[in-house]
Scaffold this active site. Structure first.
Site, short mmCIF file in Angstrom:
data_model
loop_
_atom_site.label_atom_id
_atom_site.label_comp_id
_atom_site.label_asym_id
_atom_site.label_seq_id
_atom_site.Cartn_x
_atom_site.Cartn_y
_atom_site.Cartn_z
N LEU A 91 0.81 -1.22 0.00
CA LEU A 91 0.00 0.00 0.00
C LEU A 91 0.84 1.27 0.00
O LEU A 91 0.58 2.20 0.75
CB LEU A 91 -0.95 -0.02 1.20
N ASN A 108 1.22 -6.30 -10.24
CA ASN A 108 0.36 -6.02 -9.08
C ASN A 108 -0.91 -6.84 -9.18
O ASN A 108 -1.40 -7.08 -10.29
CB ASN A 108 0.00 -4.52 -9.08
N HIS A 110 -4.88 -6.76 -8.14
CA HIS A 110 -5.92 -5.83 -7.70
C HIS A 110 -7.25 -6.60 -7.62
O HIS A 110 -7.59 -7.34 -8.55
CB HIS A 110 -6.04 -4.66 -8.68
N ASP A 151 -2.97 1.52 -10.93
CA ASP A 151 -3.76 0.46 -11.58
C ASP A 151 -3.99 0.71 -13.07
O ASP A 151 -5.00 0.28 -13.63
CB ASP A 151 -5.13 0.29 -10.87
N GLU A 181 -7.92 -14.34 -6.66
CA GLU A 181 -6.57 -13.84 -6.38
C GLU A 181 -5.54 -14.95 -6.13
O GLU A 181 -4.45 -14.93 -6.70
CB GLU A 181 -6.59 -12.91 -5.17
C1 GRF Z 1 -5.52 -8.20 -1.84
O1 GRF Z 1 -6.89 -8.07 -1.96
C2 GRF Z 1 -4.85 -7.68 -3.09
O2 GRF Z 1 -5.58 -7.89 -4.25
C3 GRF Z 1 -4.76 -6.21 -2.79
O3 GRF Z 1 -4.48 -6.14 -1.40
C4 GRF Z 1 -4.97 -7.30 -0.75
C5 GRF Z 1 -3.82 -7.93 -0.02
O4 GRF Z 1 -4.21 -9.01 0.77
N1 GRF Z 1 -3.81 -5.56 -3.64
P1 GRF Z 1 -3.12 -9.98 1.39
O5 GRF Z 1 -2.14 -9.14 2.21
O6 GRF Z 1 -2.43 -10.70 0.27
O7 GRF Z 1 -3.87 -10.93 2.28
#
Ligand code: GRF
Length: 201
Positions: A91, A108, A110, A151, A181
């Site tokens: 972040l 990345n 998202h 993004d 993800e």
């Molecule tokens: C995930 O939802 C990812 O897509 C976003 O941030 C979140 C990270 O979650 N960029 P984690 O730390 O991998 O559990």
């Protein structure tokens, strides 16, 4: 062997998905050489330690200038020998210098189908709150190359996830992670390791 550095800020479930894929042999030709966090208490750092992966915490506030911070980040990644930088819930907005240092070698993940629900301010649960308030019936996740925008870089792979009646942002977030993800990220890394998805040199 594709060497990757994973950049994290939080829980690191996406990092865990990559670790599990490597350890189980589902993801081949890949080694995680560094986990880099901007937060000292990120649980992702614990995950790295538990799996014997080198880790480091680099905080912007510990550096006098943005250029010094960039240098520390770039040096840490270069020293690790990483060929690819994977942002998995990192972040921090990356500078132009950083992005140029690893041009087309940063990806990345998202948690939406870009270009929906992305850009400044769309992170974490906010993404899923926005999807639910707009009333979309399908959402998902996207892995993309990182450029200097938020993004905005070229999309590599996407996976759709159904939105269900009664979903809360938390429930939807969990489904997007489980169904999209955690599968998408190892799949893209496999494609890069196999040379099917070309990266910068
Ligand atoms: C995930 O939802 C990812 O897509 C976003 O941030 C979140 C990270 O979650 N960029 P984690 O730390 O991998 O559990």
């Amino acid at each position: 062997m594709l060497k990757i550095a994973v950049l994290v800020s939080g829980g690191g479930t996406n990092l865990q998905a990559v670790i599990d894929a490597v350890e189980s042999g589902k993801l081949t030709g890949t080694q995680i050489v560094l986990v880099l966090s901007n937060k000292p208490d990120a649980y992702a750092l614990t995950r790295a330690k538990e799996h014997g992966i080198p880790s480091v915490c680099i905080r912007k506030k510990d550096y006098d200038t943005p250029a010094d911070y960039d240098r520390a980040m770039i040096d840490a990644i270069r020293e690790s020998g990483a060929d690819l930088v994977v942002l998995a819930g990192f972040l921090v907005v990356l500078s132009e210098t950083f992005v140029q240092a690893f041009a087309r070698r940063i990806i990345n993940i998202h948690p939406s189908l870009i270009p929906s629900f992305c850009g400044d301010g769309f992170y974490g649960l906010k993404v899923h709150e926005a999807a639910l308030s707009r009333g979309v019936k399908v959402t998902g996740a996207t892995v993309h190359f990182v450029d200097s925008g938020t993004d905005t870089g070229p999309i590599i792979m996407q996976k759709a996830v159904e939105v269900r009646e009664g979903d809360t942002p938390e429930i939807l977030q969990r489904r997007v992670m489980e169904e999209a993800e955690w599968k998408l990220l190892p799949a893209v890394i496999q494609g890069i390791a196999d040379g099917e998805i070309p990266i910068g040199n």
